[in-house]
Design a protein around this motif. Structure first.
Motif, PDB file in Angstrom:
ATOM      1  N   ASP A 256       0.721  -1.237   0.032  1.00 53.23           N
ATOM      2  CA  ASP A 256      -0.102  -0.056   0.126  1.00 53.23           C
ATOM      3  C   ASP A 256       0.903   1.348  -0.253  1.00 53.23           C
ATOM      4  N   LYS A 257       2.024   1.239   0.503  1.00 51.10           N
ATOM      5  CA  LYS A 257       2.913   2.310   0.655  1.00 51.10           C
ATOM      6  C   LYS A 257       3.748   2.429  -0.913  1.00 51.10           C
ATOM      7  N   LYS A 258       3.928   3.797  -1.036  1.00 50.73           N
ATOM      8  CA  LYS A 258       4.602   3.761  -2.391  1.00 50.73           C
ATOM      9  C   LYS A 258       6.270   3.371  -2.480  1.00 50.73           C
ATOM     10  N   ARG A 289       8.657  -2.287  -3.232  1.00 51.77           N
ATOM     11  CA  ARG A 289       7.267  -2.252  -2.847  1.00 51.77           C
ATOM     12  C   ARG A 289       6.455  -2.337  -4.073  1.00 51.77           C
TER      13      ARG A 289
END
Length: 330
Positions: A256-258, A289
């Motif tokens: 979910d994090k970039k 990620r």
């Protein structure tokens, strides 16, 4: 046909008495015999700009030149003549439902009072060019979206234009049909040596069809250059946002994090174990990620979103840049 825009401005009065500056001092040079993309979000000024370039509207100030000749200040008659040598295709096709495919293509030729025998041969030629040979008698209601856009392209080419304007021409089409229409436009551009100006909010369209691109935001050009440079070295915030939202077919985002960093790789570097070297050399931790590779103008461009921490971070980032990796902090 080359196009030069000098400090174009266009304002509209709003219902509440305010002013909307749709085009706010735009200057551009669009080379002849190329596909030039103008990209921006809704409200950025794209559609207003294309109406000014195509002479459908006059700017409040500024100048428009075709092949070095100023055209925005022509008389009404000369303006009509100029418009006939510029084709336009739209998102919603704008075809006459009461006419057949062939009759739609014939319409601009009829307006110019072209002899009937020449209209017939030109329509047949254009139907074959856009992949609809033998479908001249087809009713518009019987055609798919892609076929309707092919008819619209043929109609736009009827009077042998030097410029073809495409205003969100693929926005109403599914991805597979979009790719087919873009391929058709590229083929036609090469065969007819056209200057194509493509207005779009889809970065994929710019990637797959254009060689040069300008990015609009709030009525201004915030970035311009080759498609390859824009994809690998985006500078303006709005361009980076477009790139962040663009997903290549093989792009995977599993977090979910970039990520703290965006790493961009060009050409052969997409196949090199640069990240592996980075970890070994500088004892850093790399938490990937998301990432993927896409083709931009026949060149591979890879993007990797990752956290990099520990070790000698400063030297690690310097190493990446020395190896030709474009490094951005998110």
């Amino acid at each position: 046909m080359s196009i030069i825009l000098k400090d174009l401005k266009k304002e509209y009065r709003l219902a509440d008495g305010g002013v909307s500056r749709a085009v706010n001092g735009i200057s551009l040079e669009i080379p002849s015999n190329t596909i030039y993309g103008i990209i921006g979000k809704s409200g950025a000024g794209k559609s207003t700009l294309v109406r000014l370039i195509s002479l459908l509207e006059k700017p409040d100030s500024g100048e428009v030149y075709y092949d070095g000749e100023r055209v925005d200040n022509l008389s009404k008659y000369d303006l009509m003549e100029r418009r006939r040598h510029a084709g336009m295709i739209f998102q919603n096709f704008n075809l006459f439902s009461s006419r057949t495919a062939g009759q739609n293509i014939a319409y601009p030729l009829e307006i110019c009072k072209t002899p009937k025998d020449k209209i017939k041969s030109r329509v047949e030629e254009l139907l074959e060019l856009v992949g609809l040979a033998g479908r001249g008698d087809a009713k518009i209601s019987s055609l798919s979206g892609g076929q309707k856009q092919r008819v619209a392209i043929a109609r736009a080419l009827a009077n042998y234009p030097g410029i073809l304007f495409c205003d969100e021409a693929t926005s109403a089409l599914d991805p597979q049909t979009t790719r087919a229409i873009l391929e058709l436009i590229r083929d036609i551009q090469k065969k007819m040596n056209l200057t194509v100006v493509m207005i779009t909010h889809q970065m994929e369209v710019a990637r797959d069809a254009c060689s040069l691109v300008s990015v609009l935001d709030d009525g201004r050009v915030v970035e311009e250059g080759s498609v390859s440079d824009i994809f690998t070295r985006p500078k303006a915030a709005i361009t980076k946002e477009f790139m962040a939202n663009l997903r290549a077919a093989n792009y995977v985002q599993w977090s979910d994090k970039k990520g703290c960093y965006v790493l961009r790789f060009e050409g052969p570097k997409t196949d090199e174990p640069i990240v592996n070297e980075l970890i070994k050399k500088f004892d850093v931790e790399v938490n990937i990620r998301g990432g993927g590779i896409q083709d931009v103008q026949s060149k591979k461009v890879g993007v990797l979103r990752a956290d990099i921490s520990g070790g000698d971070l400063q030297k690690a980032v310097a190493f990446l840049k020395e190896r030709g990796v474009i490094v951005e902090e998110e």
